[in-house]
Scaffold this active site. Sequence first.
Site: not given
Ligand SMILES: NC(=O)c1ccc[n+]([C@@H]2O[C@H](COP(=O)([O-])OP(=O)(O)OC[C@H]3O[C@@H](n4cnc5c(N)ncnc54)[C@H](O)[C@@H]3O)[C@@H](O)[C@H]2O)c1
Length: 352
Positions: A113, A135, A177, A219, A229, A233, A237, A240, A244, A256
């Site tokens: 939990r 999140k 972002e 943020k 949210e 928050r 968006n 977005h 989205h 994204h």
């Molecule tokens: N929790 C939240 O509040 C929140 C907010 C925004 C996005 N997200 C989530 O985050 C994800 C997107 O995150 P992202 O853009 O980091 O994408 P990702 O985690 O998919 O990484 C993008 C690519 O970069 C590569 N990579 C990572 N670090 C690297 C580095 N240092 N050098 C070279 N390559 C590297 C990864 O292997 C991948 O191919 C989505 O799943 C989205 O839903 C969550």
Amino acid sequence: MSRTIPVKAEHDYEIVIGCQWRDELISVLSNYRRAVVVVSESMGQRVSFPVAHELEIQIVNIPDGEDGKSAENLEKLWKAFGDFGLTRSDVVVAIGGGATTDIAGFAAATWLRGISWIAIPTTLAGMVDAAIGGKTGMNSEFGKNLIGAFHSPHRVLIDLSWLDTLSDRDFSAGMAEVIKCGFISDAEILNSIEGKNLLSLRSDRGLTEELIGRAAMIKADVVVEDFRESFAREVLNYGHTMGHAIELHSNYSLRHGEAVSIGMVFIAELAHLKGLLSTENVERHRKILSDLGLPVSYPQSAFPELLPLLFRDKKTRGRMLRFIAISDGGEVVRLESVAESEILAAYERVGS
Ligand SMILES: NC(=O)c1ccc[n+]([C@@H]2O[C@H](COP(=O)([O-])OP(=O)(O)OC[C@H]3O[C@@H](n4cnc5c(N)ncnc54)[C@H](O)[C@@H]3O)[C@@H](O)[C@H]2O)c1
């Protein structure tokens, strides 16, 4: 010199910016007896660090990107936690992009939990967005991120050296972002990147660190005000709602941040139609985003398919479409009950 941003969520924690992740992690782990380190496969070979004798560590690799955010990988993590005997006083460490920190954070949220976790984001998007705010979640047949939990990390360690290997495309996507934060809250972000291109920005480590700090602060501030949210928050968006829809329509072939970039130009055009934003400010959106290699248009022919997708956005209330917009004065405004004809008119200026 690193700096810290305090965050008050369901518990207080700190975002450490500009640190050496190994040093910070070793020091944080001295508070624990056991740790499971969840790392994305491509980052795996970069993850080694000396640990004290008393500390037991297990490293678990999961696939990079969205492939890692599956029920199968969640189960893999639970199994690793169970086999390792992870207790409430142990910790999970997540090293990777936003996808990795999301699933590892969710595994930590659901184990016993909720146990402590530490986020070490390796992408720009992770540093300014995904790893902050609590999140966590996973993808499923029902959609992206629909299953998840609010579970803040106990520390976020931001080491900019990860960015050296990040692709230009992923760097730009993360910048979307940051630019969003500039439009909704911090004009200094926009002033300092205006006229820069991707190359000049990437080669300026000091500015990159400053921008990460500013975006993370925004943020963090919003999260402090509105952890679960509801209203505050929603400002995050910006861009977005359409973003989205475009992301989904592109079948996730767009990052994204790329989809949000187009979404920001769309909402700027909508705000212009509503008399809130001048042509100059709409063009400023286009210029800043495209200078950093981000897309600012999407096929015109996609509109009929985008419209129903807009209604599927998590932030939509029933059949009421609402958007977060800004005015020339920098005020954040909620646009309620926008007519379909207005959405089309704004989209026509974004459509290619
Ligand atoms: N929790 C939240 O509040 C929140 C907010 C925004 C996005 N997200 C989530 O985050 C994800 C997107 O995150 P992202 O853009 O980091 O994408 P990702 O985690 O998919 O990484 C993008 C690519 O970069 C590569 N990579 C990572 N670090 C690297 C580095 N240092 N050098 C070279 N390559 C590297 C990864 O292997 C991948 O191919 C989505 O799943 C989205 O839903 C969550």
